[in-house]
Design a protein around this motif. Sequence first.
Motif, short mmCIF file in Angstrom:
data_model
loop_
_atom_site.label_atom_id
_atom_site.label_comp_id
_atom_site.label_asym_id
_atom_site.label_seq_id
_atom_site.Cartn_x
_atom_site.Cartn_y
_atom_site.Cartn_z
N CYS A 289 0.92 -1.21 -0.14
CA CYS A 289 0.00 0.05 0.07
C CYS A 289 0.74 1.27 0.09
CB CYS A 289 -0.93 -0.17 1.04
SG CYS A 289 -2.15 -1.34 1.42
N THR A 290 1.90 1.50 -0.99
CA THR A 290 2.61 2.58 -1.05
C THR A 290 1.80 3.87 -1.26
OG1 THR A 290 2.76 2.37 -3.45
CG2 THR A 290 4.58 1.12 -2.12
N TYR A 291 0.71 3.82 -1.84
CA TYR A 291 -0.16 4.86 -2.03
C TYR A 291 -0.70 5.34 -0.72
CZ TYR A 291 -4.32 1.66 -1.75
OH TYR A 291 -5.07 0.78 -1.10
N LEU A 292 -1.19 4.61 0.15
CA LEU A 292 -1.59 4.97 1.24
C LEU A 292 -0.52 5.38 2.29
CD1 LEU A 292 -3.81 4.95 3.47
CD2 LEU A 292 -3.40 2.67 4.29
N PHE A 349 7.09 11.33 -3.13
CA PHE A 349 7.50 10.10 -2.88
C PHE A 349 6.72 8.84 -3.34
CE2 PHE A 349 7.41 6.77 0.77
CZ PHE A 349 8.64 6.73 1.04
N TYR A 350 5.73 9.05 -3.77
CA TYR A 350 4.91 7.99 -4.46
C TYR A 350 5.72 7.70 -5.64
CZ TYR A 350 1.08 5.31 -6.74
OH TYR A 350 0.50 4.37 -7.22
N HIS A 351 6.15 8.66 -6.44
CA HIS A 351 7.00 8.44 -7.69
C HIS A 351 8.11 7.81 -7.13
CE1 HIS A 351 4.73 9.86 -11.07
NE2 HIS A 351 4.30 10.66 -10.49
N GLN A 352 8.92 8.22 -6.45
CA GLN A 352 10.15 7.34 -5.91
C GLN A 352 9.97 5.92 -5.56
OE1 GLN A 352 12.36 9.39 -2.71
NE2 GLN A 352 11.79 11.26 -3.22
N LEU A 353 8.89 5.32 -5.31
CA LEU A 353 8.82 4.14 -5.12
C LEU A 353 7.99 3.53 -6.17
CD1 LEU A 353 7.02 4.10 -1.44
CD2 LEU A 353 9.25 3.96 -2.03
N GLU A 354 7.98 4.27 -7.29
CA GLU A 354 7.67 3.67 -8.83
C GLU A 354 6.18 3.37 -8.57
OE1 GLU A 354 9.90 0.17 -9.45
OE2 GLU A 354 11.95 1.26 -9.29
N GLY A 355 5.61 4.22 -8.01
CA GLY A 355 4.11 4.31 -8.23
C GLY A 355 3.41 4.99 -9.60
N SER A 356 2.50 4.53 -10.04
CA SER A 356 1.98 4.90 -11.27
C SER A 356 0.61 5.68 -11.35
CB SER A 356 1.68 3.78 -12.27
OG SER A 356 0.83 2.55 -11.85
N ASN A 357 -0.19 5.10 -10.31
CA ASN A 357 -1.68 5.71 -10.07
C ASN A 357 -1.55 7.09 -9.19
OD1 ASN A 357 -4.27 6.57 -10.24
ND2 ASN A 357 -5.04 4.49 -9.43
N ILE A 423 9.25 16.18 -10.60
CA ILE A 423 10.56 16.00 -10.36
C ILE A 423 10.96 14.38 -10.30
CG2 ILE A 423 12.11 15.89 -8.02
CD1 ILE A 423 10.48 18.14 -6.90
N LYS A 424 11.73 14.28 -11.12
CA LYS A 424 12.09 12.67 -11.37
C LYS A 424 13.24 12.29 -10.74
CE LYS A 424 9.14 12.63 -14.97
NZ LYS A 424 7.82 12.06 -14.98
N SER A 425 12.89 12.20 -9.50
CA SER A 425 13.89 11.41 -8.56
C SER A 425 13.82 10.15 -8.32
CB SER A 425 13.85 12.32 -7.26
OG SER A 425 12.61 12.15 -6.63
N GLU A 426 14.52 9.33 -7.96
CA GLU A 426 14.57 7.96 -7.93
C GLU A 426 15.02 7.64 -6.33
OE1 GLU A 426 17.35 5.75 -10.44
OE2 GLU A 426 16.21 6.43 -12.22
N PHE A 427 14.31 6.58 -5.83
CA PHE A 427 14.62 6.17 -4.62
C PHE A 427 16.08 5.80 -4.41
CE2 PHE A 427 14.59 3.41 -0.80
CZ PHE A 427 14.16 3.94 -0.02
#
Length: 592
Positions: A289-292, A349-357, A423-427
């Motif tokens: 549940c990375t989105y949560l 942070f969600y994008h860092q965890l490779e989330g899409s939605n 911001i295209k930052s990676e984890f």
Amino acid sequence: METHVVRLIFTTVIMSLGCLVQSDASTHRYKSGEEVPLYANKVGPFFNPSETYAYFDLPFCRPDNMEKKKESLGELLNGDRLTFAPYKLEFLADKKDAKVVCKKRLTKEEVAQFRTAVALDYYIQMYYDDLPIWAFIGKIDKEGSYDPNEFKYHIYTMFHFEIFYHKDRVIEINLRADPYVTANVTNDEEVDVEFLYTVMWKATNIPFEKRMDKYKMSSSLPHHLEIHWFSIMNSCVTIFIVMSCLGTIYMRVLRRDIYKLAQDEEFTDNQEETGWKSLHGDVFRYPKCTYLLSSALGCGTQLLAVVVAILSLGVLGVFQPYDRGVLPTALIIIYAITSAVAGFSAVSFYHQLEGSNWLRTLLLTGGIFSCPLFLTFFFLNTVAIKYGSTAALPLGTIVVILLLWVLLALPSLLLGALSGKRIKSEFQAPCHTTKCPREVPPQRWYRSIIMQMALAGILPSAVIYIELYYIFASVWGHRIYTIYSILFVVFILLLITTALVSVAMTYFQLAAEDHEWWWRSFLCGGSTGLYLFGYSFYYYFSRSDMSGFMQTSFFFGYMACVSYGVFLMLGTIGFRACLLFVRLLYGSIKCE
């Protein structure tokens, strides 16, 4: 001078947003004989601060013209309903002989209404030239009896106004009820009442700029300051103990393990390694549940920004005692503006965890705290309407708040989210994550989430325990709290303690070869919010005399929201501290 400039800027910002905020005092200068406005505000049980009613809900003398003062947004949120009082208090006009406000015959229903008010220790609140005044409406004569059926109930019918002035300005006002001039409202029978008052003007050397000092100084008395400083020293000792424990762990265990691993150049995934060293391939595996989690972190970051902003303004002197409406208005506007912080933190942070939605994350971020808060508010507002209390907000005020949320909070949230998305930052993980997750070995009962949350919340709660009483006594009572500097220091100590305790709990979890630390670090950090809600039960039943359905629902309803907000805020602090710790820990060893 700087404080006045800050206050001026802050007030201007609020006015530019369409929310008129009163200054801390009237700046009007008066001539001899000029009428100074006296507003009757509200009445209510002394021990139920949320249960307030309009002054003229009780059958007091009414003025010929029931003119109401136009309240600001903050005053309405504060439950203020200002109406011109029938007392005539002209500037420098003494009235040593009692003046008649009105003569009236109380009906049986009005007598019963007054009797109930006296039995519940009702007080009245008025404002004279923006100076607050209070008085009880009556007294109970027990005559040595313990049987309530034998008590005698009296309402005060004579009030003495003592007003101090300096040159052409009002400085101070005191209101005293004459305990010997009363009307008996014990029996259900009609009573003839004559309401009287006197006025006495006295000169003083206190300048106009310092007329509010007596309200500010009430919370800065020497014995109070000693308690507050004791609270800070207690917090510092707590932090020292936690840091000593962490220092011992680092010097005796971690430093030795890190040095040993650094000497082994062929270390990859040695199955003989145990404890935290064996988790380098799983410790950075993304949680469920990375989105949560992202939404909770975003909202927690926003609440942290709100608290820091409010405390900073308090330290700068923006919030003065009985500066009606500034604090609640500031809370609403700052919360709406900092929605950008929530959107940015959550989506990035969600994008860092490779989330899409990311859109789902954004919607959840906007509602994870505000939706429970709005639901609680609408329920409690319905209760207040049912009781006829001034705590019930008018429909127009509710519309204004909703418009602020729709036109300011939501755009800010979306703007922050779009900024975070760009911001295209990676984890940044110092170790690679294996494809197959490592099985978590069975844990003992004291390593369960519930037990760790219970242990993690003890020390942070101890840091704020003493200060909590004064905060509760101010919010849910009649004590004045103005020492924001000490509160800011305690808040910083709370954040430090939460971070240290969360790091310690995460280390013990990793040492037990449990790599699922993400959610647990958040829950352990936020557990102080649960302790805060538990303290509210203790305060309600042991330290206060609050009673009745309305007051009880207001107290526990809003304390549930506050505790939930503290849970999200401190959970964010705990997670961020643990994330930094885990990165540093595994970044110090050689792993592929």
